[in-house]
Scaffold this motif. Structure first.
Motif, mmCIF file in Angstrom:
data_model
loop_
_atom_site.group_PDB
_atom_site.id
_atom_site.type_symbol
_atom_site.label_atom_id
_atom_site.label_comp_id
_atom_site.label_asym_id
_atom_site.label_seq_id
_atom_site.Cartn_x
_atom_site.Cartn_y
_atom_site.Cartn_z
ATOM 1 N N LEU A 142 -35.789 -47.887 -71.994
ATOM 2 C CA LEU A 142 -36.724 -48.975 -72.206
ATOM 3 C C LEU A 142 -35.921 -50.491 -72.134
ATOM 4 N N ASP A 143 -34.422 -50.434 -72.472
ATOM 5 C CA ASP A 143 -33.791 -51.396 -72.362
ATOM 6 C C ASP A 143 -33.851 -52.045 -70.856
ATOM 7 N N ALA A 144 -33.866 -51.348 -70.016
ATOM 8 C CA ALA A 144 -33.646 -51.600 -68.497
ATOM 9 C C ALA A 144 -35.079 -52.239 -68.089
ATOM 10 N N PHE A 145 -35.979 -51.574 -68.559
ATOM 11 C CA PHE A 145 -37.236 -52.151 -68.161
ATOM 12 C C PHE A 145 -37.749 -53.357 -68.914
ATOM 13 N N GLU A 146 -37.363 -53.598 -69.998
ATOM 14 C CA GLU A 146 -37.629 -54.789 -70.997
ATOM 15 C C GLU A 146 -36.625 -55.878 -70.182
ATOM 16 N N TYR A 147 -35.623 -55.513 -69.850
ATOM 17 C CA TYR A 147 -34.830 -56.687 -69.150
ATOM 18 C C TYR A 147 -35.334 -57.017 -67.688
ATOM 19 N N LEU A 148 -35.930 -56.107 -66.931
ATOM 20 C CA LEU A 148 -36.714 -56.425 -65.657
ATOM 21 C C LEU A 148 -37.912 -57.065 -66.133
ATOM 22 N N LYS A 149 -38.623 -56.893 -66.971
ATOM 23 C CA LYS A 149 -39.899 -57.551 -67.297
ATOM 24 C C LYS A 149 -39.396 -59.105 -67.459
ATOM 25 N N ARG A 150 -38.534 -59.232 -68.369
ATOM 26 C CA ARG A 150 -38.092 -60.481 -68.761
ATOM 27 C C ARG A 150 -37.541 -61.434 -67.430
ATOM 28 N N GLU A 151 -36.941 -60.496 -66.515
ATOM 29 C CA GLU A 151 -36.573 -61.431 -65.572
ATOM 30 C C GLU A 151 -37.815 -61.361 -64.305
ATOM 31 N N ASN A 152 -38.965 -60.860 -64.777
ATOM 32 C CA ASN A 152 -39.847 -60.933 -63.759
ATOM 33 C C ASN A 152 -39.711 -60.265 -62.348
ATOM 34 N N ASN A 153 -38.949 -59.037 -62.460
ATOM 35 C CA ASN A 153 -38.712 -58.373 -61.580
ATOM 36 C C ASN A 153 -39.216 -57.098 -61.385
#
Length: 387
Positions: free
Chosen positions: A199-210
């Motif tokens: 989840l940490d990876a997916f949350e990071y990507l969502k914050r980066e709009n990736n």
């Protein structure tokens, strides 16, 4: 009664399928090597352990192992391909040949995925792996253009579900965003390794709009799909074939969608389906039994993909050929699948729209025109060139 237009009832030929402009979203770099390249790289890098050294015999071995029904034998195939992909030169070569081979099959846009963490055994750093693969894709695109085949290849960086480097790989994907990498993925055994572990990876990507896709619903079923969408926020589903478990077809032919299936259809969640691979892993008994037939009729956003071209002995044209044989699909159906895939790509909207309007639709229109009016003079440019 006015007869149905010819292209709406006639099956396309093998050559028409090959020439059609195609889009590929789910293809593994380490699953698409030429058998001859595996044998050659093993000789030049000193890799030991190949079951065969002759390219033809090795090609047959890869296919037999993938068709064996043995997970152990299937996974062994990747130990050999990854084993020879540990140097910059090998990665550049494999990526370049990947782009060339896809372009020769009529693919005009592809997203090819690989796990950088699997190519570090000989001392490469993660960023060196990414740069080598990107350089290879650009070289392959150049060679394809020289042969009159236009293709654009974007990379998806994959993290392995059983490892603990997903956030690191997600950061790497973001660092090389707009420099050859178009998104992120996680892959590996679904059972025991849910996407929620990362989840940490997916949350990071969502914050980066990736952008990211998740292998889900291939082997583990509906819980895997639900977690990928509702907990992780995946843009696409890698395979997603088990969504069929949430669809009931009554004896009278009436169809009822469960809430998850309805959500996937309503939200237009792209399904990266790989028919031959799904047969090899037991997700379907035959092409005619593959859920893609029902899902297409129900207008899910289905796309057609290869997964592992070497192990499955396939390409996008061959996958389409199997579906044409199984379901009687026409050029109109193949265009529908292709437009679905292009709409779902991880590049900007205006670039997707340009590919659809300037490459895909004109390419299919040319094929249909030639089918309707076979004696008409040919227009310049191949239908699948993407020029």
């Amino acid at each position: 009664m006015t007869s149905e237009p010819r292209q709406n009832r006639a099956a396309p030929t093998v050559e028409q399928i090959r020439r059609a402009p195609k889009v590929l979203l789910h293809d593994h770099l380490d699953g698409g090597l030429r058998a001859g390249t595996v044998a050659d790289l093993a000789r030049t890098t000193g890799y030991r352990g190949l079951p065969e050294t002759d390219a033809g015999e090795l090609d047959r071995w890869f296919r037999a192992a993938a068709d064996s029904g043995s997970l152990e034998r299937y996974l062994e195939t990747f130990s050999h391909t990854v084993g020879v992909m540990q140097s910059r030169g090998a990665l550049v070569r494999v990526a370049a040949e990947c782009a060339e081979d896809l372009a020769a099959d009529g693919v005009v846009y592809a997203e090819v995925r690989y796990a950088p963490e699997q190519h570090l055994a000989a001392g490469l750093a993660l960023h060196e792996v990414v740069e080598a693969v990107n350089d290879g894709f650009r070289e392959g695109e150049r060679r394809a253009r020289e042969r009159g085949n236009r293709i654009r290849v974007g990379a998806l960086l994959t993290a392995m579900r059983h490892a603990a480097r997903a956030l690191e790989i997600a950061r790497l994907a973001n660092a090389y965003r707009d420099a050859g990498v178009v998104g992120f993925d996680i892959a590996g055994a679904e059972a025991g390794y849910p996407p929620t572990r990362h989840l940490d990876a997916f949350e990071y990507l969502k914050r980066e709009n990736n952008h990211f896709t998740i292998h889900a619903g291939e082997a583990f079923g509906l819980p895997s799909i639900w977690q990928a969408l509702q907990w992780c926020g995946a843009d696409r589903l890698g395979h997603g074939v088990r969504i069929i478990d949430d669809i009931e077809v009554g004896d009278d032919g009436r169809v009822r969608l469960g809430r998850l299936a309805a959500y996937v259809r309503d939200k237009r969640v792209p399904l990266e389906m790989c028919p031959t691979s799904n047969l090899q892993t037991g997700a379907a008994a035959s092409y005619a039994d593959h859920p893609i037939g029902l899902l297409r009729r129900l207008h899910f956003r289905v796309t057609v993909n290869t997964d592992n071209r070497l192990m499955s002995g396939t390409g996008v044209s061959r996958e389409f050929g199997h579906l044409v044989d199984a379901f009687g699909y026409t050029l109109d159906d193949l265009q529908w699948f292709t437009v679905n895939a292009m709409k779902s790509a991880f590049i900007p909207f205006d670039e997707r729209l340009a590919m659809i309007n300037d490459v895909i639709k004109p390419g299919f229109a040319q094929l249909k025109s030639a089918w309707l009016f076979p004696d008409a003079p040919a227009t310049s440019g191949a239908a699948g060139s993407g020029g």
